[in-house]
Motif scaffolding. Structure first.
Motif, PDB file in Angstrom:
ATOM      1  N   UNK A   1      33.817 -35.306  -7.130  1.00 21.61           N
ATOM      2  CA  UNK A   1      34.791 -34.534  -7.895  1.00 21.61           C
ATOM      3  C   UNK A   1      35.405 -33.434  -7.031  1.00 21.61           C
ATOM      4  N   UNK A   2      36.627 -33.049  -7.377  1.00 21.63           N
ATOM      5  CA  UNK A   2      37.257 -31.908  -6.706  1.00 21.63           C
ATOM      6  C   UNK A   2      36.783 -30.583  -7.291  1.00 21.63           C
ATOM      7  N   UNK A   3      36.021 -30.642  -8.376  1.00 24.77           N
ATOM      8  CA  UNK A   3      35.486 -29.431  -9.001  1.00 24.77           C
ATOM      9  C   UNK A   3      34.157 -29.074  -8.336  1.00 24.77           C
ATOM     10  N   UNK A   4      34.056 -27.868  -7.825  1.00 17.26           N
ATOM     11  CA  UNK A   4      32.945 -27.505  -6.953  1.00 17.26           C
ATOM     12  C   UNK A   4      31.584 -27.629  -7.628  1.00 17.26           C
ATOM     13  N   UNK A   5      31.463 -27.170  -8.861  1.00 18.31           N
ATOM     14  CA  UNK A   5      30.170 -27.234  -9.538  1.00 18.31           C
ATOM     15  C   UNK A   5      29.762 -28.675  -9.822  1.00 18.31           C
ATOM     16  N   UNK A   6      30.724 -29.488 -10.250  1.00 18.71           N
ATOM     17  CA  UNK A   6      30.445 -30.906 -10.507  1.00 18.71           C
ATOM     18  C   UNK A   6      30.051 -31.602  -9.208  1.00 18.71           C
ATOM     19  N   UNK A   7      30.781 -31.318  -8.136  1.00 25.01           N
ATOM     20  CA  UNK A   7      30.481 -31.934  -6.834  1.00 25.01           C
ATOM     21  C   UNK A   7      29.094 -31.534  -6.333  1.00 25.01           C
ATOM     22  N   UNK A   8      28.715 -30.282  -6.554  1.00 24.90           N
ATOM     23  CA  UNK A   8      27.392 -29.823  -6.128  1.00 24.90           C
ATOM     24  C   UNK A   8      26.293 -30.589  -6.861  1.00 24.90           C
ATOM     25  N   UNK A   9      26.489 -30.815  -8.156  1.00 25.75           N
ATOM     26  CA  UNK A   9      25.514 -31.590  -8.922  1.00 25.75           C
ATOM     27  C   UNK A   9      25.463 -33.033  -8.446  1.00 25.75           C
ATOM     28  N   UNK A  10      26.620 -33.612  -8.160  1.00 24.65           N
ATOM     29  CA  UNK A  10      26.666 -34.993  -7.647  1.00 24.65           C
ATOM     30  C   UNK A  10      25.890 -35.110  -6.337  1.00 24.65           C
ATOM     31  N   UNK A  11      26.075 -34.156  -5.450  1.00 23.56           N
ATOM     32  CA  UNK A  11      25.391 -34.192  -4.156  1.00 23.56           C
ATOM     33  C   UNK A  11      23.880 -34.057  -4.319  1.00 23.56           C
ATOM     34  N   UNK A  12      23.470 -33.254  -5.293  1.00 26.78           N
ATOM     35  CA  UNK A  12      22.044 -33.068  -5.541  1.00 26.78           C
ATOM     36  C   UNK A  12      21.395 -34.344  -6.071  1.00 26.78           C
ATOM     37  N   UNK A  13      22.087 -35.011  -6.985  1.00 22.46           N
ATOM     38  CA  UNK A  13      21.529 -36.195  -7.638  1.00 22.46           C
ATOM     39  C   UNK A  13      21.728 -37.485  -6.855  1.00 22.46           C
ATOM     40  N   UNK A  14      22.610 -37.470  -5.870  1.00 16.89           N
ATOM     41  CA  UNK A  14      23.010 -38.702  -5.188  1.00 16.89           C
ATOM     42  C   UNK A  14      21.836 -39.500  -4.606  1.00 16.89           C
ATOM     43  N   UNK A  15      20.886 -38.879  -3.892  1.00 19.96           N
ATOM     44  CA  UNK A  15      19.787 -39.681  -3.329  1.00 19.96           C
ATOM     45  C   UNK A  15      18.974 -40.400  -4.398  1.00 19.96           C
ATOM     46  N   UNK A  16      18.714 -39.730  -5.521  1.00 23.92           N
ATOM     47  CA  UNK A  16      17.953 -40.338  -6.605  1.00 23.92           C
ATOM     48  C   UNK A  16      18.721 -41.490  -7.245  1.00 23.92           C
TER      49      UNK A  16
END
Length: 202
Positions: free
Chosen positions: A142-157
Motif C-alpha cells: 500500500x502507499x499508506x505508510x501505516x498499512x504498508x508497515x503492517x504488511x511488511x510485518x506480516x509478510x514472512x508469516x
C-alpha cells in the motif's frame, strides 16, 4: 521457499479456491478488467478458473498453472462455462512462449508468489503482441505508510502459510519491465491494483 513445497501449498488449497464465493468487489474488478481481453489469451496461474465467467465470447485461452489440482478444477469450470481453453501444467517462471504469441496476457493475483517477478513481467512484454494488452489485477504494498508497515510485518508469516507475498509494488514492476501503463486504478487502501498496459518497446 522450495518450489515443490509451494506447489503442495496450492494443491491443498484447490478445493477451497473452487468453492470460494468472492467478495462482490473482486467480481466487479475481474469483470471490468477482463472485458478488455481479446483474441488469443495467455492466463498466468489460472488457479481454479475464477476468471472464466468474465471472458468475452470468442477468446481462446491458454491457461497455465504449476498446480495439477488447480488445473483439474479449472478444466471442469471451463467445460461448464464453454470456455475455449487449453491447459499447460508448468511453473510460469520457467515457461517459454514465442515472442508476440498472444493478443492479451492476463494475471490476476499471481505476482505475489513468483521468485523473480520483474523477470517474469519482462517475459509478458515479449509474449504479448505489440498491439495487444497486458491486464493485471494484483495485490501488493500500500502507499499508506501505516498499512504498508503492517504488511511488511506480516509478510514472512503470510508467505509461509499461503505462499504469497504482500509487499510487491506491482505498478513499479510493470514500469521497470518496460510496460506502457495506459490505465491504473487502486482499491482497498491502495493494496489492490488494476492495470492495463501495452507491451512497450524492447
Amino acid at each position: 521457499m522450495d518450489k515443490q513445497k509451494l506447489v503442495r501449498i496450492f494443491d491443498k488449497q484447490a478445493n477451497q479456491y473452487d468453492r470460494r464465493t468472492e467478495n462482490p468487489a473482486q467480481s466487479r474488478w475481474r469483470q471490468q478488467l477482463l472485458s478488455h481481453a481479446r483474441g488469443h489469451v495467455l492466463e498466468l496461474a489460472v488457479g481454479a478458473g475464477a476468471n472464466f465467467p468474465y471472458y468475452p465470447l470468442g477468446v481462446q485461452v491458454t491457461a497455465v498453472d504449476f498446480s495439477p489440482a488447480m488445473l483439474e478444477k479449472a478444466q471442469r469450470r471451463a467445460k461448464h462455462l464453454h470456455v475455449n481453453a487449453e491447459f499447460v501444467c508448468t511453473d510460469m517462471e520457467n515457461a517459454d512462449f514465442a515472442d508476440h504469441s498472444f493478443d492479451t496476457v492476463v494475471s490476476t493475483l499471481s505476482f505475489c508468489s513468483y521468485e523473480r517477478p520483474l523477470e517474469l513481467m519482462g517475459k509478458l512484454r515479449r509474449w504479448c503482441k505489440p498491439e495487444g494488452e497486458i491486464l493485471l489485477l494484483e495485490h501488493g504494498i500500500s502507499s499508506r505508510l501505516l498499512v504498508a508497515a503492517l504488511q511488511k510485518t506480516l509478510d514472512p508469516l503470510l508467505y509461509r502459510a499461503y505462499g504469497c507475498h504482500h509487499t510487491r509494488d506491482i505498478r513499479q514492476l510493470a514500469e521497470q519491465a518496460g510496460l506502457n501503463v495506459i490505465a491504473a486504478e487502486s482499491y482497498w487502501m491502495d493494496m489492490v491494483q488494476l492495470i492495463r498496459a501495452k507491451p512497450g518497446t524492447a
